[in-house]
Design a protein around this motif. Structure first.
Motif, PDB file in Angstrom:
ATOM      1  N   ILE A   2       0.833  -1.200   0.000  1.00 26.88           N
ATOM      2  CA  ILE A   2       0.000   0.000   0.000  1.00 26.88           C
ATOM      3  C   ILE A   2       0.870   1.254   0.000  1.00 26.88           C
ATOM      4  CG2 ILE A   2      -1.615   1.322   1.435  1.00 26.88           C
ATOM      5  CD1 ILE A   2      -2.551  -1.704   2.221  1.00 26.88           C
ATOM      6  N   ASP A   3       1.942   1.161   0.756  1.00 28.48           N
ATOM      7  CA  ASP A   3       2.863   2.296   0.809  1.00 28.48           C
ATOM      8  C   ASP A   3       3.412   2.625  -0.566  1.00 28.48           C
ATOM      9  OD1 ASP A   3       4.262   1.675   4.087  1.00 28.48           O
ATOM     10  OD2 ASP A   3       2.484   2.771   3.379  1.00 28.48           O
ATOM     11  N   GLN A   4       3.750   1.543  -1.255  1.00 25.55           N
ATOM     12  CA  GLN A   4       4.303   1.720  -2.597  1.00 25.55           C
ATOM     13  C   GLN A   4       3.322   2.488  -3.486  1.00 25.55           C
ATOM     14  OE1 GLN A   4       5.213  -2.003  -4.327  1.00 25.55           O
ATOM     15  NE2 GLN A   4       7.408  -1.745  -4.073  1.00 25.55           N
ATOM     16  N   GLU A   5       2.071   2.053  -3.397  1.00 26.03           N
ATOM     17  CA  GLU A   5       1.056   2.681  -4.249  1.00 26.03           C
ATOM     18  C   GLU A   5       0.905   4.143  -3.913  1.00 26.03           C
ATOM     19  OE1 GLU A   5      -1.759  -0.998  -5.491  1.00 26.03           O
ATOM     20  OE2 GLU A   5      -2.377   0.355  -3.891  1.00 26.03           O
ATOM     21  N   PRO A  18      -4.138  19.895  -6.879  1.00 31.60           N
ATOM     22  CA  PRO A  18      -4.345  20.859  -5.805  1.00 31.60           C
ATOM     23  C   PRO A  18      -3.411  20.546  -4.634  1.00 31.60           C
ATOM     24  CG  PRO A  18      -6.380  19.759  -6.443  1.00 31.60           C
ATOM     25  CD  PRO A  18      -5.265  19.017  -7.068  1.00 31.60           C
ATOM     26  N   ASP A  19      -3.174  21.531  -3.816  1.00 27.30           N
ATOM     27  CA  ASP A  19      -2.276  21.314  -2.685  1.00 27.30           C
ATOM     28  C   ASP A  19      -2.887  20.365  -1.660  1.00 27.30           C
ATOM     29  OD1 ASP A  19      -0.885  23.269  -3.978  1.00 27.30           O
ATOM     30  OD2 ASP A  19      -1.898  24.869  -2.839  1.00 27.30           O
ATOM     31  N   VAL A  20      -4.166  20.533  -1.468  1.00 28.51           N
ATOM     32  CA  VAL A  20      -4.822  19.700  -0.461  1.00 28.51           C
ATOM     33  C   VAL A  20      -5.136  18.356  -1.094  1.00 28.51           C
ATOM     34  CG1 VAL A  20      -6.373  20.057   1.442  1.00 28.51           C
ATOM     35  CG2 VAL A  20      -6.223  21.770  -0.390  1.00 28.51           C
ATOM     36  N   TYR A  21      -4.752  17.311  -0.447  1.00 27.85           N
ATOM     37  CA  TYR A  21      -5.043  16.006  -1.002  1.00 27.85           C
ATOM     38  C   TYR A  21      -5.517  15.132   0.141  1.00 27.85           C
ATOM     39  CZ  TYR A  21      -4.547  12.044  -4.051  1.00 27.85           C
ATOM     40  OH  TYR A  21      -4.810  10.958  -4.829  1.00 27.85           O
ATOM     41  N   PRO A  22      -6.666  14.463  -0.020  1.00 30.29           N
ATOM     42  CA  PRO A  22      -7.192  13.698   1.108  1.00 30.29           C
ATOM     43  C   PRO A  22      -6.227  12.579   1.513  1.00 30.29           C
ATOM     44  CG  PRO A  22      -8.630  13.556  -0.830  1.00 30.29           C
ATOM     45  CD  PRO A  22      -7.461  14.360  -1.219  1.00 30.29           C
ATOM     46  N   VAL A  23      -6.140  12.353   2.771  1.00 32.46           N
ATOM     47  CA  VAL A  23      -5.255  11.290   3.262  1.00 32.46           C
ATOM     48  C   VAL A  23      -5.867   9.943   2.970  1.00 32.46           C
ATOM     49  CG1 VAL A  23      -3.550  11.651   5.076  1.00 32.46           C
ATOM     50  CG2 VAL A  23      -5.907  12.486   5.376  1.00 32.46           C
ATOM     51  N   ALA A  24      -4.985   8.973   2.701  1.00 32.28           N
ATOM     52  CA  ALA A  24      -5.461   7.635   2.376  1.00 32.28           C
ATOM     53  C   ALA A  24      -5.898   6.932   3.638  1.00 32.28           C
ATOM     54  CB  ALA A  24      -4.355   6.858   1.673  1.00 32.28           C
ATOM     55  N   GLY A  26      -8.830   4.344   5.230  1.00 29.32           N
ATOM     56  CA  GLY A  26      -9.926   3.437   4.922  1.00 29.32           C
ATOM     57  C   GLY A  26      -9.764   2.844   3.523  1.00 29.32           C
ATOM     58  N   ARG A  27     -10.503   1.784   3.285  1.00 30.78           N
ATOM     59  CA  ARG A  27     -10.343   1.035   2.034  1.00 30.78           C
ATOM     60  C   ARG A  27     -10.674   1.889   0.812  1.00 30.78           C
ATOM     61  NH1 ARG A  27     -12.526  -4.836   3.183  1.00 30.78           N
ATOM     62  NH2 ARG A  27     -10.915  -4.885   4.749  1.00 30.78           N
ATOM     63  N   TRP A  28     -11.771   2.613   0.946  1.00 32.11           N
ATOM     64  CA  TRP A  28     -12.268   3.399  -0.188  1.00 32.11           C
ATOM     65  C   TRP A  28     -11.243   4.459  -0.591  1.00 32.11           C
ATOM     66  CZ3 TRP A  28     -15.015   3.008  -4.097  1.00 32.11           C
ATOM     67  CH2 TRP A  28     -15.664   4.077  -4.712  1.00 32.11           C
ATOM     68  N   GLN A  29     -10.696   5.149   0.392  1.00 32.36           N
ATOM     69  CA  GLN A  29      -9.704   6.178   0.095  1.00 32.36           C
ATOM     70  C   GLN A  29      -8.433   5.565  -0.482  1.00 32.36           C
ATOM     71  OE1 GLN A  29      -9.772   9.276  -0.233  1.00 32.36           O
ATOM     72  NE2 GLN A  29     -11.840   9.562   0.530  1.00 32.36           N
ATOM     73  N   ARG A  30      -8.071   4.372   0.059  1.00 34.92           N
ATOM     74  CA  ARG A  30      -6.855   3.739  -0.463  1.00 34.92           C
ATOM     75  C   ARG A  30      -7.052   3.350  -1.914  1.00 34.92           C
ATOM     76  NH1 ARG A  30      -6.328   0.937   4.444  1.00 34.92           N
ATOM     77  NH2 ARG A  30      -6.797  -1.046   3.455  1.00 34.92           N
ATOM     78  N   LEU A  31      -8.277   2.866  -2.222  1.00 33.48           N
ATOM     79  CA  LEU A  31      -8.587   2.514  -3.615  1.00 33.48           C
ATOM     80  C   LEU A  31      -8.426   3.737  -4.506  1.00 33.48           C
ATOM     81  CD1 LEU A  31      -9.833   0.391  -5.626  1.00 33.48           C
ATOM     82  CD2 LEU A  31     -12.013   1.516  -5.165  1.00 33.48           C
ATOM     83  N   LYS A  32      -8.881   4.872  -4.006  1.00 33.04           N
ATOM     84  CA  LYS A  32      -8.814   6.088  -4.802  1.00 33.04           C
ATOM     85  C   LYS A  32      -7.387   6.581  -4.987  1.00 33.04           C
ATOM     86  CE  LYS A  32     -13.224   8.338  -4.366  1.00 33.04           C
ATOM     87  NZ  LYS A  32     -13.881   9.517  -3.801  1.00 33.04           N
ATOM     88  N   HIS A  33      -6.446   6.024  -4.215  1.00 31.14           N
ATOM     89  CA  HIS A  33      -5.054   6.422  -4.368  1.00 31.14           C
ATOM     90  C   HIS A  33      -4.300   5.518  -5.334  1.00 31.14           C
ATOM     91  CE1 HIS A  33      -5.720   9.109  -1.042  1.00 31.14           C
ATOM     92  NE2 HIS A  33      -4.504   9.603  -1.229  1.00 31.14           N
ATOM     93  N   PHE A  41      -9.622   8.554 -13.083  1.00 27.81           N
ATOM     94  CA  PHE A  41     -10.025   9.868 -12.572  1.00 27.81           C
ATOM     95  C   PHE A  41      -8.770  10.618 -12.154  1.00 27.81           C
ATOM     96  CE2 PHE A  41     -13.186   6.658 -11.615  1.00 27.81           C
ATOM     97  CZ  PHE A  41     -14.252   7.140 -12.342  1.00 27.81           C
ATOM     98  N   ARG A  42      -8.387  11.582 -12.954  1.00 29.28           N
ATOM     99  CA  ARG A  42      -7.099  12.246 -12.753  1.00 29.28           C
ATOM    100  C   ARG A  42      -7.039  12.993 -11.437  1.00 29.28           C
ATOM    101  NH1 ARG A  42      -3.819   9.584 -15.771  1.00 29.28           N
ATOM    102  NH2 ARG A  42      -4.286   9.676 -17.994  1.00 29.28           N
ATOM    103  N   HIS A  43      -8.170  13.610 -11.092  1.00 31.27           N
ATOM    104  CA  HIS A  43      -8.105  14.522  -9.954  1.00 31.27           C
ATOM    105  C   HIS A  43      -8.975  14.038  -8.823  1.00 31.27           C
ATOM    106  CE1 HIS A  43      -5.959  17.201 -12.508  1.00 31.27           C
ATOM    107  NE2 HIS A  43      -6.897  17.072 -13.421  1.00 31.27           N
ATOM    108  N   PRO A  44      -8.474  14.160  -7.623  1.00 32.27           N
ATOM    109  CA  PRO A  44      -9.294  13.760  -6.474  1.00 32.27           C
ATOM    110  C   PRO A  44     -10.467  14.703  -6.321  1.00 32.27           C
ATOM    111  CG  PRO A  44      -7.313  14.881  -5.738  1.00 32.27           C
ATOM    112  CD  PRO A  44      -7.175  14.709  -7.228  1.00 32.27           C
ATOM    113  N   GLN A  45     -11.519  14.176  -5.678  1.00 32.17           N
ATOM    114  CA  GLN A  45     -12.706  14.999  -5.453  1.00 32.17           C
ATOM    115  C   GLN A  45     -12.408  15.975  -4.344  1.00 32.17           C
ATOM    116  OE1 GLN A  45     -15.628  12.024  -4.974  1.00 32.17           O
ATOM    117  NE2 GLN A  45     -17.210  13.270  -5.915  1.00 32.17           N
TER     118      GLN A  45
END
Ligand code: FES
Lengths: 468, 164
Positions: A2-5, A18-24, A26-33, A41-45
């Motif tokens: 996961i760290d690698q990803e 953007p400068d602000v980027y949600p922290v990874a 939970g599973r859903w956030q990790r998937l989005k990373h 999806f190039r850009h985070p929501q």
């Protein structure tokens, strides 16, 4: 792992990020990373102005909308959402139409049976057909209302002349859809309405015969006709409509959202044409198509900071002075406009569903070339024409009047040079248009409600011969 | 001046494009043009002329036409209304042809009486061969113009159309 990803996710961050980027978390956030997700999806929501702008730019579907729209567009009164409703109805028709295609055979021996089978033997078959039919009726109505609304708002005037022409094209295609679709059930209603319609084409000077032959494909309406109408209905017309619609919507954005223009017309118009009533964000958006990714990023950033953006590269020198906007009157399309559109779309779907549940689409006896039903009425939007036909020579009533009205409408923006959009400055145009409109409505109402067998006058309270 | 390379190329593109458009048009026409009718056209034998008594109109399904007897004169009238192609039925009570679509009315000889039809009902030539009536459906004679009626135009009773 996961760290690698997360690390590789770090690497593909670029100037657009953007400068602000949600922290990874939970599973859903990790998937989005993950790289795979980020490839889609190039850009985070991000719920920041900049994040919203970036999402709009980088998503083909959201990109249909400008990132920011003038605040006045949000008001229901601005357009009554009629153009949007027509688009929604078109998509409902595409979806229900595809369902129907699974069960329908375009053959004179099978078509009618398929319709009966649809009604009795296939789960929800009747409902799908009803919804298709009601959406078609509503689409004709809504497209006409859209035209009327745009006329009264004067929104066909410079620089939107050509988009108005495309709009008339869309109206013609919509009517073509109705006419070709009308034959497909192959019942008495469709057979005779189309007989009357195709014989009308016969009266076109010089080419009438050839055109009728091409449309019918034989000496009388039969298998070749059904097949031709089917091909037109499911392939040719949808492609045409999609093409026109694309250009139409694109131009709504590029020509700028319509503004009411009064006595100060001239100046406002100048400013309009150069930088447009498009918002600063929309202008930003325009550069998004350039090869340089750094430019939109920069402008998006500037925008996010509340600066006005001016693109010196594409704007005339004079206009720089013309475009003095003191306050930013724009809002983000997402969520403000898109949420409203979703609500309208849901309302439209609910309406056609309710109509489909409440009223069944008609299916008469199988088409019989030896028996004309009484009365043989065209669908309601052509019934005004039929009424006209019972009074005048077919060449006048069937060809010259409708073609004249359609052509006059199409070229209206080119001979109505009056720059004003307020009704008090456009008395002539409005009274002419209103007169034609009233005549059309009166003819339609008489034809649809007050005509019985032999085209005799029968008031609807005695017997209703309305055909839908 | 003279012919430049650019001129040749531009003209070439125009000619090439034009030819391509022509070919596309020709192909589409060949594909879509209606196939010439078969079967239903031609001569139809109708039996003895005495079968058709005065004041009656008999429908001949094979030719999609009416054989009408107006005071001893026989006519083969196409069932297709000259107005917009609805099928015109014969009304026994009025002794006239009444189109249900837009209310055109014709007398038993197919002559125009009222309504939006631009002319009388179209006819096919009738001949007598070996005491047998023969109609040639491959030929069509346009109906008579307004105002050239040779037969009476008054109805003999109530009209059929309008009664539902
Ligand atoms: S088709 Fe017969 S009157 Fe119009």
């Amino acid at each position: 792992m996961i760290d690698q990803e997360a690390a590789s996710g770090e690497q593909i961050r670029d100037g657009l990020e953007p400068d602000v980027y949600p922290v990874a978390e939970g599973r859903w956030q990790r998937l989005k990373h993950t790289d795979a997700w980020r490839s889609m999806f190039r850009h985070p929501q991000l719920d920041t102005p900049r994040g919203r702008a970036l999402q709009g730019f980088s998503n083909v579907f959201l990109h249909v909308y400008p990132v920011k729209v003038p605040r006045r567009v949000l008001r229901l009164r601005y357009s009554w959402r009629l153009g949007f409703i027509a688009t929604v109805l078109f998509w409902i028709l595409v979806v229900t139409g595809v369902y129907l295609m699974f069960f329908y055979t375009p053959s004179v021996t099978a078509a009618y049976g398929d319709m009966q089978q649809l009604r009795t033997g296939i789960g929800f078959g009747q409902l799908i057909r009803n919804v298709h039919r009601w959406s078609a009726h509503l689409m004709v109505l809504v497209v006409v209302l859209h035209l009327v609304r745009v006329f009264f708002a004067g929104a066909y005037k410079k620089p939107r002349e050509f988009n108005w022409v495309i709009g008339i094209g869309l109206l013609a295609v919509t009517l073509g859809f109705s006419f070709t679709g009308y034959l497909l059930p192959w019942d008495q209603l469709s057979y005779w309405a189309v007989t009357v319609g195709t014989n009308l084409v016969n009266y076109v000077p010089i080419f009438g015969g050839i055109l009728t032959d091409l449309l019918i494909g034989g000496p009388q309406i039969g298998q070749p006709t059904l097949q031709r109408f089917y091909a037109l209905h499911v392939a040719v017309l949808p492609l045409l409509l999609a093409l026109f619609l694309m250009v139409h919507i694109w131009r709504v954005r590029k020509d700028g959202f319509a503004v009411r223009r009064g006595a100060a017309g001239a100046f406002a118009e100048g400013a309009n044409e150069l930088v447009g009533s498009e918002s600063a964000a929309d202008a930003t958006d325009a550069t998004d198509a350039t090869d340089e990714p750094a430019i939109p990023a920069a402008t998006a950033l500037a925008l996010a900071n509340g600066d006005r953006v001016r693109l010196l590269g594409v704007v005339d020198r004079e206009s720089v002075t013309a475009e003095e906007r003191l306050t930013d009157d724009t809002v983000f399309a997402w969520p403000h406009l898109i949420v409203r559109h979703v609500v309208v779309a849901l309302g439209t779907i609910a309406t056609v569903l309710a109509l489909g549940v409440a009223f069944a689409a008609p299916l008469r006896d199988i088409a019989n070339p030896n028996l004309t039903p009484e009365p043989a009425k065209a669908p309601w939007y052509f019934v005004g024409l039929q009424e006209l036909l019972s009074h005048f020579d077919p060449l006048i009533a069937g060809i010259f009047v409708p073609a004249g009205v359609l052509l006059t409408l199409a070229f209206l923006p080119y001979f109505d040079k009056n720059p004003h959009t307020e009704s008090k400055y456009r008395k002539v145009a409005i009274s002419v248009f209103a007169t034609i409109l009233v005549i059309a409505v009166v003819l339609t109402v008489i034809g649809a409600l007050f005509r019985g067998p032999g085209w005799k006058f029968v008031p609807p309270w005695q017997h209703s011969y309305l055909e839908m | 001046m003279g012919i430049t390379r650019r001129y040749v190329l531009r003209t070439g593109w125009k000619i090439g494009g034009g030819m391509l458009a022509l070919l596309a048009g020709w192909t589409s026409w060949e594909l879509l043009r209606p196939l010439t009718a078969s079967g239903a056209t031609g001569k139809i034998k109708l039996g003895s002329p005495a079968n058709f008594t005065a004041g009656t109109a008999t429908f001949v399904n094979q030719g999609r036409l009416w054989v009408a007897n107006a005071d001893g004169h026989l006519f083969a009238l196409s069932q297709k209304c000259p107005h917009l192609g609805c099928r015109v039925p014969f009304c026994e009570s009025s002794g006239q042809f009444e189109c249900p679509c837009h209310g055109s009315v014709f007398n038993i000889a197919g002559e125009w009486i009222t309504g939006p039809s631009p002319r009388g009902m179209d006819q096919h030539p009738l001949t007598v061969e070996n005491d047998e009536l023969v109609v040639d459906t491959s030929k069509k004679i346009n109906g008579a113009d307004h105002g050239s009626n040779k037969f009476p135009t008054d109805s003999k009773g109530p009209a059929c159309a309008g009664k539902g």
